[in-house]
Scaffold this motif. Sequence first.
Motif: not given
Length: 299
Positions: A214-220, A236-237, A270-275
């Motif tokens: 959920e958080a990664m989809l917001q670039g977090t 999570v890498r 990191l957030g861009a990759a997370a999204r």
Amino acid sequence: SRRLGRYRAVIAGIDGRLALPGAYAAARGRRIPFVLWATIWAHPRTPAHALSFLPLRHIYRSADAVATYGEHVSRYVAGHRGSDRGIVVAPQAVDVDRFGAAVAPDVRAAARDRAGASEGQALVLFAGRLVAEKGIDTLLEAWRRAGAGNAATLALAGTGPLERAIRARAPDARLLGHVSADDLPALYAAADLLVLPSVETATFREPWGLVSNEAMLQGTPVVATDMVGAAAGGLVRDGRNGFVVPAGDVDALAARIGALVGAPELRRELGAAAREDAASLTPAAWAGGMAEALRIAGA
């Protein structure tokens, strides 16, 4: 038909004391393909759970197919099954459109204000039950050692028996209580990093941790321990879309929190990759994995 018990397959998860062996026995008795939905990657270590291990191990070995939360569960099941034959990942997924939807600037600002983050501060967020196995003690001590001062604020979304202890040990932290699903995307967007400090206990090892998706989809970006399924399972890498630290390692967690608090450009990278990485874990991907398990089982 259901009345005649003519099912194409039986799918059963690992829960309940008698539900799983009962479903397995019924499927075998009627010669119906059986698919196990496997969600754990360590068997609980209590005398009561020890009694359930042998029948569960038999089901691991004998199921026509096994669908798992992720690669970490697949590896665990393969160890008991004797091979990776018939094991398929049906990845843990959330509603990507819902949690990945753009959050308006004013809504994000309101969420930051609710979380106690002032202009220029990094918002460090925990979301989950306020219980020991979620690593709350580790988080609070790591927050103290990180010494972020006025550069960051810590907010915890969730409820649980440790609320009073958190107020005593971290009076500067903001306790948000229960946050509705509708309000979560804005909170994730408001956060600069999400922390999942879960630890292993005799009865618990974090199966996944959907707040990561959920958080990664917001670039977090996410800082998780190696006892979080989303880290062990490959979402999570470390160094790609967040950081992974040893469970219970206060100094390692403090170092990663401190590093991200002081590096807004790194947080953005990191957030861009997370999204990007979280966007592939969709309900359709889960359904595809389950469909493949059914195909392997002969349904």
